[in-house]
Every structure is written in C-alpha cells, then in structure tokens.
Design an enzyme around this catalytic site. Structure first.
Site, short mmCIF file in Angstrom:
data_model
loop_
_atom_site.label_atom_id
_atom_site.label_comp_id
_atom_site.label_asym_id
_atom_site.label_seq_id
_atom_site.Cartn_x
_atom_site.Cartn_y
_atom_site.Cartn_z
N HIS B 110 6.38 -1.49 12.51
CA HIS B 110 6.24 -0.22 11.82
C HIS B 110 7.54 0.10 11.07
O HIS B 110 8.13 1.17 11.21
CB HIS B 110 5.95 0.89 12.85
CG HIS B 110 5.27 2.10 12.26
ND1 HIS B 110 3.94 2.13 12.00
CD2 HIS B 110 5.76 3.30 11.87
CE1 HIS B 110 3.61 3.31 11.50
NE2 HIS B 110 4.70 4.03 11.39
N THR B 146 3.51 0.77 6.67
CA THR B 146 4.09 1.85 7.46
C THR B 146 3.98 3.19 6.74
O THR B 146 4.45 3.33 5.61
CB THR B 146 5.59 1.56 7.70
OG1 THR B 146 5.70 0.29 8.32
CG2 THR B 146 6.22 2.63 8.58
N GLU B 147 3.34 4.16 7.39
CA GLU B 147 3.23 5.52 6.86
C GLU B 147 2.69 5.53 5.42
O GLU B 147 3.04 6.39 4.62
CB GLU B 147 4.59 6.24 6.91
CG GLU B 147 5.26 6.20 8.29
CD GLU B 147 4.56 7.04 9.35
OE1 GLU B 147 3.95 8.05 8.99
OE2 GLU B 147 4.60 6.65 10.53
N LEU B 148 1.87 4.55 5.11
CA LEU B 148 1.27 4.40 3.78
C LEU B 148 2.29 4.27 2.65
O LEU B 148 2.01 4.63 1.50
CB LEU B 148 0.27 5.53 3.48
CG LEU B 148 -0.95 5.61 4.39
CD1 LEU B 148 -1.97 6.60 3.84
CD2 LEU B 148 -1.62 4.26 4.58
N TRP B 300 2.69 8.84 2.81
CA TRP B 300 1.89 10.02 3.16
C TRP B 300 2.73 11.08 3.87
O TRP B 300 2.21 12.06 4.36
CB TRP B 300 0.65 9.63 3.96
CG TRP B 300 0.82 9.25 5.40
CD1 TRP B 300 1.97 9.16 6.12
CD2 TRP B 300 -0.24 8.91 6.32
NE1 TRP B 300 1.71 8.78 7.40
CE2 TRP B 300 0.35 8.62 7.56
CE3 TRP B 300 -1.63 8.82 6.21
CZ2 TRP B 300 -0.39 8.23 8.68
CZ3 TRP B 300 -2.37 8.44 7.33
CH2 TRP B 300 -1.75 8.15 8.54
#
Lengths: 450, 392
Positions: B110, B146-148, B300
């Site tokens: 991540h 990771t986290e878009l 995001w």
C-alpha cells in the site's frame, strides 16, 4: 539557623534547572547544619482529600496519611528523598502553576488538575472534602474560580506565604525566583525576619526584549524589598543593577554547582557509534536552538558521520523539527523529546560534545553536568556558567560559523580534546554546592552579627 | 440500462511503535507495535469485515449470481488477517469461491512506490498478485493503486503489465464537464481502460450516510437505488468505490448501515435493465467513451484529491526521500527480512500521519493517527529509519 524557603520545583517534579538547583543548594546547606523549611506549589495532581495544603517531612509531620494517597510512582521517589534528607521538611501547596509556561499552558494544566480533583471528590464524601478545604486554606475557595490566571496564582501563593510565616518559626526567609517573591515579601512583613531573594533568571533572559511588564514589576518589587539578593552569576548581577535599579553592594554572586555522587557514573549501551554532538535544554528562544541547528548544518556538510541530538522540549520544538526536515538532516539529526532522570545520564553518556548556545543564560547547569560525563563543552559567552568554566570553548551565540569550526576542531583533534577534558575535570573539583551553601549561610549570619 | 460496479478497499498498515525512541537507534530492531496492530485488526474484523462479509455472502447466494462486487485487499492487510483473524481470510475465500467476487491488484505494501521507483512498484504489484493467487486461487486482471493514486505514467506502466482495467477517482478537474459514468481510456494508452469513481454517490454512503444535517438523510436502499436509476440514459455504469470499513467502522452499526447493505442490491435490481458488474466485466461490456489526460497525480484523498495527504510538507518529503534513497542498499544486501521491513516502512500511512493540513480532512487524519501530532510521528519514523539504515 532556620530558614523558611519558598521555591517552585523540587525533584522529582521539575521542569527546568530551578528545581535541580534548589535541591543541590538545600542539600548542601542542611549538611552544614542549616535547618530548612521548603515551601512549594505542586502540580502533580495526586488525590489529596486533606485539602491543597499538606505538610510532610521526616520529622513527625502527618506524612503517613499522605503516603497512602500519593500515586505509586511519586510515592517511591518521594520516599527516597525523605530518607536521604532527614534534616529538612517540605510543605506542599497544590497549584497548577509551573515556571516557564505561558497562561495558555497553565490553563490546560489547571483544567487537567480540576478534572482529576473532581474525580477524586466523587470517590469521597463531598462534605468531608469541603469542610477540610475551608478549614485548611481559609480564604482560598479552591472549588470556585480557582486560578484561571498565572499572576493570580502568584499572589495567592503570596498570601499563603504570610500564613506559613505565622505558623512556623525561623530566622531567615529565602525566596527562589520571581514567582515566590510575593510569598517572600508577605512572610517578611508577617514575621519581621530578613528576606533574601535568589535570582536564578530574570525576565530579560526569558523574554529577550519583549519583557512581560507584570513579571518585571514583581521581580523589581522583590529585589527592592529584599534585604539581600543572591545572583547566580556576574552576568545576572549586572542585569539586576542595570535593569532593576539595585545598588550593586546589595547583590552577592553565588554561582551554582552540581551534585556529585561518589558512585561511578552509569554506563549505557551506545547504539550510535559515530561522534555525537548534544544540545540539551528547553527548546525555547532563550536557549538558542536555531543557532545549534545552523552550526550543525555547516558541520553536516563538512564531516560525513557526525550525529546531532537535540534533547528537550519547548515552544519551538515543532518548529525545530520542521527546520531539520527542511534542511534534509534527518539521517543524522535526532530529537529525544523531554528527558528526565536516568535518561539524562544516558544522553550525556552517548554524546561526545555538548553545546550550550544560549542567547541569554543567567547560569546554565547543563555544561557542568556534561563535564561530569567527560564531555568537552562549548558555551556561549552570554551564559553565567562561562564565568566559572576556565577551559571550555566560549563563543558568541550568534557566531554559528565559529561554532561549527570549533565543533569540527573538537571532534577531529583528539589530543587537544583529551587535554581539554583533563582540565575540565580539574575545574570540576572546584565546583561544589558546599561552597555556595557556605557563602549563603555566611550571608545569613550578617543579619545577626551586629 | 444502468450497471453498478462496486469496489471495496481494505488496508491495515503495520503501525510503528509510538515509543520507539532515539535511544533505541542501533540497539532495537523491533519497530512495529504488534499489540496495537493485533488489536486494531481484531476490532475492525469484528465490527466490519466479518458482519459485512456475512451479509455479502448471503446476498450472493440469495440473488443467485446477480449480485457481484470487487475487493482490493493490501498485502499487509492480508498478512495481518492471516495472523490475527484467520476467520476473516476464510470468509473472503468463501466470497471469492462464489465466482461473483473479483479481487483487484495493488501494491502489496500500500505504498507510493510508483512516484519514486518503477522497479519497486512493479515488484510490489507482483508480490501482491502472487499473494492473491496463493490465498484465493485467482489471477487479478484489474488494477487499483494505493488510495486511487493515478496519472498517465501509472496507466502506461500498468498497461505494460497486462492489466485490462484501472480504477481511479472521478475528480472534477480531470473530467471537466464529463460524467464519470462511462468507461474512459488513459490518454497515452490503447489497451487498458479507465473506471472512475462516482464520488458523489460513493461519498453519500462513505461520508454522509449518518449525517442528520444532510438533506438525503435518512438514506434508504430504495432512495439510493432510485438515484442510481435516474442516471440511466446519461451513463452506462456507476462506480461505487469506497473503504470497506464504511460498513460498521466509519458508519457504525447503529446508523443502520448493515440493513442498508442487505437491502440495497434487491432494491436496485427491482428495476428492469439493471445489473451488478465487476471491474473486468465493466471494461468488457462498455467501450471507452473518450481519452482522459491526467498529467498530474490524482487520488481519492481529502478535498484536494491529489498527493497532498502524503507528500508536500518537509516532514513528509524528508521521510519519503530518506526511505527511497535506501533502495539500492536494500537490494544490494538482498536480505529478505530487511527487504520486507523496508517495504513495510514504505506504507503510505506513515506519511499520512505526518500531514499538517487543517480542516475537516485534518480531523480525519487525526482519527487515523496513533501519534499525538505530525512532528511526533516524524521523530519516531526517523528513529526507526535511522536504526534500519545501520542494519544494511
């Protein structure tokens, strides 16, 4: 000789050098036969159903009752002190006030204490608490609007000073730093005994040129009411004479010292093997942390492996962390946060050089502590301690280029450094609280000699 | 005709010990707070992973193949589930075995690796792919970072790795007047297609569901389904992408979120011409409507929907440059244990804790931060990295 002494901190509850100095001084004085009643406000938030005023010592004060109520940790520490120091007693006055904090921090502490106190009341009978409170502290209404302001607390402690002075017998009053001056003055008027005030720092050291007028006024008032003033350095004496309008003959310089245990210094595992340069102190404008970082950055670029430690906390802590991150020194510059007790010994023992770049330092005990651990020291010329360190390197706090040069010299020239450490050790022999204690007892004697 | 593409993200970092101090450097190689990490995993499994998973499994069985969804579970979360909550792994296996659940690819740790090292990024994606294959016996075909986090360069790399779909935020500044409810294609790609998050409908659930001041409150499954039905005609699918913790952790059980989850699929499917599709099915079903150009990285996170949650201030930038500077040393050393530690220290959460932005996002950062403040987390992280460097 019996002394009523007002102070703000006392080990183990200390936030700066004041508590350590009071401890060293009082211990040495009591060894010379001086009886001391030490009065201080305290902020540890123990449950205390007998009211904010309580008394304890090793000589029959109702200590046993109290011990049960003190939290586990503080209990042990206190017992240690009580056993060691049988010849003086300590009176506590519960207050959220601590030196070196602004009103905002004070208020946070106060809220925390109130919360703890209210919790403790819930456990006990309320009427019991209330009656004891009113009996012991008389006019103070602690359950009401108790102390939302720092200054107010100082004056309350002052009124408390008068009360103590009426109940106890003593020959001299001795007050440490501005917050105890109203208490000292009140005790002087209610007892007629002479007042000595001990100046560990002035508002000019703490605040530079943005002096807090009310603190200054308190300091000035105390100095003028005092029968004698002890200043921790010639530097401080000069400030007292120049900025407070005091006749220099009324001011005696009593340099601080350190407590030297006969035991061997502890040895710790050293995780960082590279040469390490230490800054230890409150991270505030007065201590010059910015100048340490500036010099460290110059050294960082020139010597490959040198490590730096900034130990302590204070209002500039976060800003210094961001500076070091911005300069990209994170791989060799370390922060420890606030250290106490054995951690202090440990940080000295894993360092190779100690720097005190204070902008204005009435005394500054850290370099002497460092010398005990065999560290060479570099101190600013703007520090009182530089007056008694004959072999330390002395620089102007603002001269970071020279500071960097000196750091490199100490770390690179081992022979020269060894000889400096040797001379420092000899110097250390002449620094002892017993000299300060004798000087002060002699000064008390002057009041009764005529 | 309108379809819903559901994707839930699951991640738990290896949090480092809050009390790892300067004095530990050179002496203490234990960086991670096993106790805290264990208790967080147990807590979240109990509050979210298990109850939500059971509801989803029941729905899949009940709706007989009509209800589909996708998960992306970071490698470090999978590892921690295996050691702290094996029943959670079993439940995910059961879900994947229904054939209605697609598993997506991401970086195992991540991390923000794609912004710093392409080689490391690819290595972590491969590790994750292997882990998913090992645990669930499936080969992921769609990718989410990771986290878009997303930009043109990422799309090119991921396309080169053979993926058919990539998911990211339907941020206003990349879409302009366009709707997120069509399939798009990255500007510089010709094979891989882009699925965008409908952030209004997604955030209705993830952030607003329990907000009583929100005009949409109380949100029923029927109401929500009707909002999606309204899109039919002006879009082909709705990407509802959110943290899985929305169910039971961010929105607590007593808000009615589980009832909502249990009722929504049927409420949505009641209408004719509706379907649930997985990301891989979405790119098969629908042709890209246009090319989308994303030269600057989006994500995001926070109102900014960019990288500012993890980088940009001195604390974050010094930490990121420090950890990625170690790459060549770590590779040279070739020690599997040290490599794994290095990678655990790349997990984006460590840099999220150092964020100094203030606003309601600042409060969100604080909620997920076991440190007292960004500076404290920086000091602790640097102590750990300074010890770690000595071991290379």
């Amino acid at each position: 000789m019996k002394v009523l002494m007002f102070g703000w901190e006392f080990p183990p509850f200390i936030s700066g050098g004041l508590g350590t100095a009071c401890h060293g001084l009082t211990q040495a004085m009591s060894q010379l036969g001086c009886e001391i009643l030490f009065v201080l406000p305290k902020t540890t938030g123990e449950v205390d159903i007998q009211g904010p005023l309580s008394v304890f010592g090793a000589d029959g004060y109702p200590m046993k009752d109290r011990v049960v109520k003190v939290g586990e940790h503080s209990l042990n520490l206190y017992q240690e002190y009580v056993e060691k120091e049988a010849s003086f007693k300590t009176i506590e006055f519960k207050s959220p006030l601590m030196p070196y904090q602004n009103e905002e921090e004070y208020y946070l502490n106060y809220e925390k204490m109130e919360k703890e106190r209210l919790c403790s009341i819930d456990l006990k009978s309320k009427s019991n608490y209330g009656s004891v409170t009113s009996k012991v502290i008389g006019e103070y209404e602690f359950q009401g609007g108790y102390g939302a302001h720092l200054m107010e607390e100082v004056y309350r402690f002052g009124r408390f000073g008068a009360e103590v002075a009426m109940n106890e017998s003593f020959d001299v009053i001795h007050a440490h730093d501005w917050m105890t001056y109203p208490a000292g003055i009140a005790a002087k008027y209610s007892s007629g005994k002479p007042l000595v005030i001990h100046v560990h720092a002035t508002e000019f050291d703490r605040s530079g040129n943005s002096v807090n007028q009310s603190v200054y006024d308190l300091e000035r008032h105390g100095m003028h009411e005092a029968d004698k003033i002890c200043a921790v350095s010639h530097r401080t004496k000069q400030i007292i004479v120049d900025h407070y309008g005091i006749d220099s003959s009324k001011v005696e310089v009593v340099h601080n010292a350190v407590v030297k245990n006969s035991e061997d210094l502890p040895i710790y595992d050293r995780g960082i093997k590279e040469k390490t340069v230490l800054f230890l102190g409150r991270i505030t404008m007065q201590k010059g942390p910015d100048f340490f970082i500036d010099a460290a950055h110059l050294v960082y670029k020139r010597l490959k492996d040198v490590q730096f430690i900034m130990a302590g906390s204070g209002d500039l802590y976060k800003r210094m962390i961001n500076r070091v991150a911005s300069l990209g020194m994170q791989n060799r510059f370390h922060f420890t946060g606030f250290l106490r007790g054995a951690e202090l010994d440990r940080v000295f023992s894993v360092s190779d050089l100690c720097i005190m770049p204070s902008v204005s330092e009435p005394f500054g005990i850290v370099p002497i502590e460092a010398m005990r651990f065999g560290l060479p020291v570099i101190v600013s010329k703007q520090s009182g301690v530089s007056e008694i360190l004959d072999h330390a390197i002395k620089i102007d706090f603002w001269d970071t280029e020279l500071l960097a040069e000196k750091i490199i010299e100490v770390l690179s020239n081992e022979e020269k450094t060894m000889s400096m450490i040797q001379k420092n050790n000899e110097n250390l022999e002449r620094i002892d609280w017993k000299y300060a204690a004798a000087q002060i007892i002699n000064l008390y004697g002057d009041f009764y000699r005529d | 005709m309108i379809s819903v593409c559901l994707y839930f993200q699951i991640h738990q970092p290896y949090r480092i010990k809050k009390n790892y101090s300067f004095f530990d450097i050179g002496l203490n190689g234990q960086y991670f707070d096993d106790e805290l990490n264990y208790s967080v995993m147990r807590k979240v499994a109990e509050k979210c992973y298990l109850p939500a998973g059971k509801i989803l499994l029941d729905l899949i069985k009940k709706l007989d193949g009509q209800f589909k969804l996708s998960f992306s579970i970071s490698g470090v979360a999978l590892e921690q589930m295996q050691s702290c909550s094996p029943e959670t792994i079993d439940l995910f296996k059961a879900l994947v075995d229904t054939g209605c659940v697609e598993m997506l690819s991401e970086t195992y740790y991540h991390s923000l690796a794609h912004l710093f090292s392409e080689r490391e990024f690819k290595a972590q994606v491969k590790l994750h792919k292997d882990k998913v294959k090992e645990l669930f016996g499936v080969k992921p075909m769609a990718f989410r970072n990771t986290e878009l986090l997303y930009d043109n360069r990422l799309a090119e790399i991921v396309e080169g790795m053979g993926y058919k779909a990539i998911l990211t935020e339907g941020a206003n500044r990349i879409l302009g007047w366009r709707t997120p409810n069509f399939v798009y294609q990255p500007k510089t790609c010709s094979k891989i297609n882009l699925l965008l998050k409908n952030f209004i409908l997604s955030d209705d659930l993830a952030f607003r569901f329990s907000n009583r001041n929100w005009p949409g409150w109380p949100l029923t499954a029927e109401k929500y389904a009707s909002w999606i039905h309204n899109i039919a005609g002006s879009g082909e699918f709705v990407g509802l992408f959110m943290d899985y913790e929305t169910f039971g952790e961010h929105q607590w059980k007593d808000t009615g979120i589980f009832d909502f989850l249990g009722n929504f699929p049927e409420a949505f499917l009641k209408h004719k011409d509706t379907a649930f599709v997985t990301p891989s099915e979405t790119v098969k079903c629908f042709q890209p409507m246009a090319k989308i150009d994303v030269p600057n990285t989006i994500s995001w996170a926070d109102l900014e929907r960019d990288t500012s949650a993890w980088m940009g201030n001195p604390l974050q930038d010094s930490s990121l440059s420090e950890i990625y500077e170690l790459e060549s040393k770590v590779r040279k050393k070739g020690d599997p244990e040290l490599t794994a530690i290095w990678r655990k220290l790349q997990t984006s959460d460590h840099f999220y804790y150092m964020c100094t932005k203030w606003s309601s996002d600042g409060a969100v950062h604080k909620y997920f931060n076991h440190f007292d403040n960004p500076e404290a987390s920086w000091v602790c992280y640097q102590n750990v990295v300074n010890d770690f460097r000595r071991r290379l």
